[in-house]
Write a protein that holds these residues in place. Structure first.
Motif, PDB file in Angstrom:
ATOM      1  N   ASN A 172       0.852  -1.195   0.000  1.00 14.82           N
ATOM      2  CA  ASN A 172       0.000   0.000   0.000  1.00 14.82           C
ATOM      3  C   ASN A 172       0.887   1.244   0.000  1.00 14.82           C
ATOM      4  O   ASN A 172       1.896   1.280   0.695  1.00 14.82           O
ATOM      5  CB  ASN A 172      -0.905   0.043   1.232  1.00 14.82           C
ATOM      6  N   TRP A 173       0.483   2.240  -0.771  1.00 16.73           N
ATOM      7  CA  TRP A 173       1.263   3.468  -0.920  1.00 16.73           C
ATOM      8  C   TRP A 173       0.424   4.681  -0.527  1.00 16.73           C
ATOM      9  O   TRP A 173      -0.773   4.746  -0.848  1.00 16.73           O
ATOM     10  CB  TRP A 173       1.701   3.638  -2.372  1.00 16.73           C
ATOM     11  N   GLY A 174       1.063   5.642   0.144  1.00 15.19           N
ATOM     12  CA  GLY A 174       0.445   6.938   0.301  1.00 15.19           C
ATOM     13  C   GLY A 174       0.458   7.682  -1.025  1.00 15.19           C
ATOM     14  O   GLY A 174       1.076   7.229  -1.996  1.00 15.19           O
ATOM     15  N   GLN A 175      -0.192   8.840  -1.047  1.00 17.82           N
ATOM     16  CA  GLN A 175      -0.234   9.640  -2.274  1.00 17.82           C
ATOM     17  C   GLN A 175       1.086  10.309  -2.581  1.00 17.82           C
ATOM     18  O   GLN A 175       1.348  10.707  -3.721  1.00 17.82           O
ATOM     19  CB  GLN A 175      -1.330  10.703  -2.171  1.00 17.82           C
ATOM     20  N   GLY A 176       1.946  10.423  -1.571  1.00 17.55           N
ATOM     21  CA  GLY A 176       3.244  11.049  -1.767  1.00 17.55           C
ATOM     22  C   GLY A 176       3.218  12.533  -1.450  1.00 17.55           C
ATOM     23  O   GLY A 176       2.189  13.198  -1.590  1.00 17.55           O
ATOM     24  N   THR A 177       4.365  13.038  -1.010  1.00 21.45           N
ATOM     25  CA  THR A 177       4.509  14.454  -0.731  1.00 21.45           C
ATOM     26  C   THR A 177       5.833  14.949  -1.310  1.00 21.45           C
ATOM     27  O   THR A 177       6.867  14.299  -1.123  1.00 21.45           O
ATOM     28  CB  THR A 177       4.430  14.748   0.782  1.00 21.45           C
TER      29      THR A 177
END
Lengths: 113, 127
Positions: free
Chosen positions: B116-121
């Motif tokens: 699972n991945w976050g949306q990124g920053t």
């Protein structure tokens, strides 16, 4: 470090046709005690985070269409996309989790011809 | 459904410390079902694994950061974090937090694939 090399760097395929992406590791990622290849594939669409497609080289993650398939063992692997759809336009990465540091291929950009 | 959200400053000055937090919902950072990790992607480039940590505190880091990176878990807040000190422009990237599926390697459960991945920053290093 295990170096992952993908080919080609970019690929243009017609809708409905087959796309094939190759990934080669600089040393084996096959773990002999369980006979599993510690290799994953990811899909990254523009402006989105990567998404897991495949692990253990050939096991599709939940919800991944069966037109995606993975094959290979040891050091040579292939991601095949049958019947290409417009939504499959993305960059595809292979990744080894056999040993740290975990490493990715440089990516293959797939577009529609 | 497990959800990850990165937070932290989008701009960091050279030589300072980059600090990011990943907040987990739909799962617990004290679970043995996951490692927790960070991956970064410089603009227009490929993916680089930074490190992964288990709920026990066992962690693995990429030597490419030359000891500048630290990952920790705060189970009381259901968060995990990344700190990279002495940053330079080369640390400019989109930073993703991820769940890492553990795999069996000998007697250990080690980090495996990134599930699972976050949306990124995006973190930019600039004065």
């Amino acid at each position: 470090d295990i170096v992952m090399t993908q080919s080609p760097d970019s690929l243009a395929v017609s809708l409905g046709e087959r796309a094939t992406i190759n990934c080669k590791s600089s040393q084996t990622v096959l773990y002999s005690p369980n006979n599993k290849d510690y290799l994953a594939w990811y899909q990254q669409k523009p402006g989105q985070p990567p998404k897991l497609l495949m692990y253990w080289a050939s096991t599709r993650d939940f919800g991944v269409p069966d037109r995606f398939s993975g094959s290979g063992s040891g050091t040579d692997f292939t991601l095949t996309i049958n019947s290409l759809q417009a939504e499959d336009v993305a960059v595809y990465y292979c990744q080894q989790y056999y040993s740290t540091p975990f490493t990715f291929g440089q990516g293959t950009r797939l577009t529609i011809k | 459904q497990l959800h990850l959200q990165e937070s932290g400053p989008g701009l960091v000055k050279p030589s300072e410390t980059l600090s990011l937090i990943c907040t987990v919902s739909g799962g617990s950072t004290s679970s043995s079902n996951y490692y927790w990790g960070w991956i970064r992607q410089p603009p227009g480039k490929g993916l680089e694994w930074i490190g992964s940590i288990y709920y026990t505190g066992r962690s693995y880091h990429n030597p490419s950061l030359k000891g500048r990176g630290t990952i920790s878990v705060d189970t009381s807040k259901n968060q995990f974090s990344l700190k990279v000190n002495s940053v330079t422009a080369a640390d400019t990237a989109v930073y993703y937090c991820v769940t890492v599926h553990p795999v069996d390697t000998g007697m250990l459960r080690t980090p495996g694939y990134f599930q699972n991945w976050g949306q990124g920053t995006l973190v930019t290093v600039s004065s």
